[in-house]
Scaffold this motif. Structure first.
Motif, short mmCIF file in Angstrom:
data_model
loop_
_atom_site.label_atom_id
_atom_site.label_comp_id
_atom_site.label_asym_id
_atom_site.label_seq_id
_atom_site.Cartn_x
_atom_site.Cartn_y
_atom_site.Cartn_z
N ALA A 66 0.82 -1.22 0.00
CA ALA A 66 0.00 0.00 0.00
C ALA A 66 0.85 1.26 0.00
N SER A 67 1.97 1.25 -0.73
CA SER A 67 2.80 2.44 -0.85
C SER A 67 2.07 3.49 -1.67
N ALA A 68 2.49 4.74 -1.53
CA ALA A 68 1.83 5.83 -2.25
C ALA A 68 1.91 5.62 -3.75
N GLY A 69 3.09 5.18 -4.23
CA GLY A 69 3.25 4.95 -5.65
C GLY A 69 2.36 3.83 -6.17
N ALA A 70 2.26 2.75 -5.39
CA ALA A 70 1.42 1.62 -5.80
C ALA A 70 -0.05 2.01 -5.83
N LEU A 71 -0.47 2.81 -4.86
CA LEU A 71 -1.87 3.26 -4.84
C LEU A 71 -2.17 4.17 -6.02
N ARG A 72 -1.24 5.06 -6.35
CA ARG A 72 -1.45 5.94 -7.50
C ARG A 72 -1.54 5.14 -8.79
N SER A 73 -0.69 4.12 -8.91
CA SER A 73 -0.73 3.27 -10.10
C SER A 73 -2.06 2.54 -10.20
N MET A 74 -2.57 2.05 -9.07
CA MET A 74 -3.85 1.35 -9.07
C MET A 74 -4.98 2.29 -9.49
N MET A 75 -4.96 3.52 -9.00
CA MET A 75 -6.00 4.48 -9.35
C MET A 75 -5.95 4.82 -10.84
N VAL A 92 -10.97 -15.81 2.46
CA VAL A 92 -11.17 -16.15 3.87
C VAL A 92 -12.10 -17.35 3.99
N SER A 93 -12.03 -18.00 5.13
CA SER A 93 -12.93 -19.12 5.42
C SER A 93 -14.27 -18.59 5.95
N PRO A 94 -15.34 -19.38 5.82
CA PRO A 94 -16.61 -18.97 6.41
C PRO A 94 -16.43 -18.61 7.89
N GLY A 95 -17.00 -17.50 8.28
CA GLY A 95 -16.87 -17.04 9.66
C GLY A 95 -15.82 -15.97 9.85
N GLU A 96 -14.90 -15.82 8.89
CA GLU A 96 -13.87 -14.79 8.98
C GLU A 96 -14.35 -13.50 8.32
N ARG A 97 -14.19 -12.39 9.03
CA ARG A 97 -14.66 -11.09 8.52
C ARG A 97 -13.59 -10.03 8.75
N PRO A 98 -12.48 -10.11 8.03
CA PRO A 98 -11.43 -9.10 8.22
C PRO A 98 -11.91 -7.72 7.79
N PRO A 99 -11.29 -6.66 8.30
CA PRO A 99 -11.67 -5.31 7.88
C PRO A 99 -11.35 -5.08 6.41
N LEU A 100 -11.99 -4.10 5.82
CA LEU A 100 -11.72 -3.77 4.43
C LEU A 100 -10.34 -3.14 4.29
N GLN A 101 -9.69 -3.44 3.17
CA GLN A 101 -8.39 -2.86 2.88
C GLN A 101 -8.55 -1.41 2.42
N SER A 102 -7.50 -0.62 2.61
CA SER A 102 -7.57 0.81 2.31
C SER A 102 -7.81 1.09 0.82
N GLY A 103 -7.39 0.17 -0.05
CA GLY A 103 -7.56 0.41 -1.48
C GLY A 103 -9.01 0.53 -1.90
N PHE A 104 -9.92 -0.11 -1.16
CA PHE A 104 -11.34 -0.02 -1.52
C PHE A 104 -11.83 1.42 -1.44
N ALA A 105 -11.57 2.08 -0.33
CA ALA A 105 -12.05 3.45 -0.16
C ALA A 105 -11.44 4.38 -1.19
N GLY A 106 -10.15 4.16 -1.52
CA GLY A 106 -9.50 4.99 -2.52
C GLY A 106 -10.14 4.83 -3.89
#
Length: 228
Positions: free
Chosen positions: A121-130, A152-166
């Motif tokens: 999730a470096s700044a450069g990688a995020l800019r490239s993704m956008m 993930v396996s059923p029952g696992e609910r990790p938080p959303l990654q920052s790239g989604f909001a971006g």
């Protein structure tokens, strides 16, 4: 019996996948639309095998909206990475950097419309993704992301990654959350088994919401079928 089914499925799927993937460069000579048609042959082969070898049925609840949208899906198995391409009509997809570097497959995924996400999730990688997402948006493509970042396996609910909001902010598209329960028949380890898979497309969520609100709504919506 489930183990035998799994062995038969794997032998057929991976055996048939090799020539399909290796022949993508031929389709690429004719542009992205040809690559998409080629990839959907692979997805339909997967669909035929999971139905007739594994005895898995799929029920889709809800409909994909007309026009470009931002899909955010739960990720429990490789199953949905192929099935959703058919259900959703071929959206561009956010993929992990390590997958983009796989021989042949990674190149093929980028020709199809891959958007590389970097765990660092470096700044450069995020800019490239956008930039990649914007370019595909201009083509009129919908975008598909697995916002929890990993399978993930059923029952696992990790938080959303920052790239989604971006991407949500950058794309300015409605978000369609997708809940599914593929992990109940397609576990990370052990034999796959016959059964019913439900894929539920939620109501579109409008663009422009605050980050905390969109993340909360999407996280809740993609987990509504989680029975782990």
């Amino acid at each position: 019996m489930n183990r035998l089914r799994t062995i038969a499925f794997s032998a057929l799927f991976y055996g048939l996948s090799v020539p399909i993937v290796l022949s993508v460069p031929v389709s690429a000579l004719f542009g992205r639309a040809a690559v998409m048609r080629h990839a959907h042959v692979w997805a339909r082969m997967h669909r035929f095998l999971y139905r007739h070898v594994m005895g898995i049925r799929v029920v889709v609840e809800g409909q994909a909206p007309a026009g470009a949208v931002f899909y955010a899906a739960k990720h429990q198995a490789m199953f949905e990475t192929l099935e959703l391409q058919l259900v959703l009509g071929g959206p561009a997809m956010v993929i992990k950097r390590e997958l983009s570097k796989l021989p042949f497959w990674g190149w093929a995924a980028m020709q199809y419309g891959g958007i590389v996400a970097d765990r660092e999730a470096s700044a450069g990688a995020l800019r490239s993704m956008m930039r990649a997402a914007k370019a595909l948006r201009v083509e009129g493509r919908s975008i598909l992301i697995y916002p929890e970042g990993t399978r993930v396996s059923p029952g696992e609910r990790p938080p959303l990654q920052s790239g989604f909001a971006g991407l949500y902010r950058t794309l300015g598209l409605p978000v369609v959350p997708i809940a599914l329960d593929t992990g109940t028949v397609w576990p990370k380890q052990g034999a796959k088994r016959p059964g019913l898979v439900t894929i539920r497309l939620g109501e579109p969520i409008p663009p422009g919401l605050p980050r905390a609100e969109i993340e909360e709504r999407v996280h809740a919506a993609i987990n509504v079928l989680d029975r782990g």
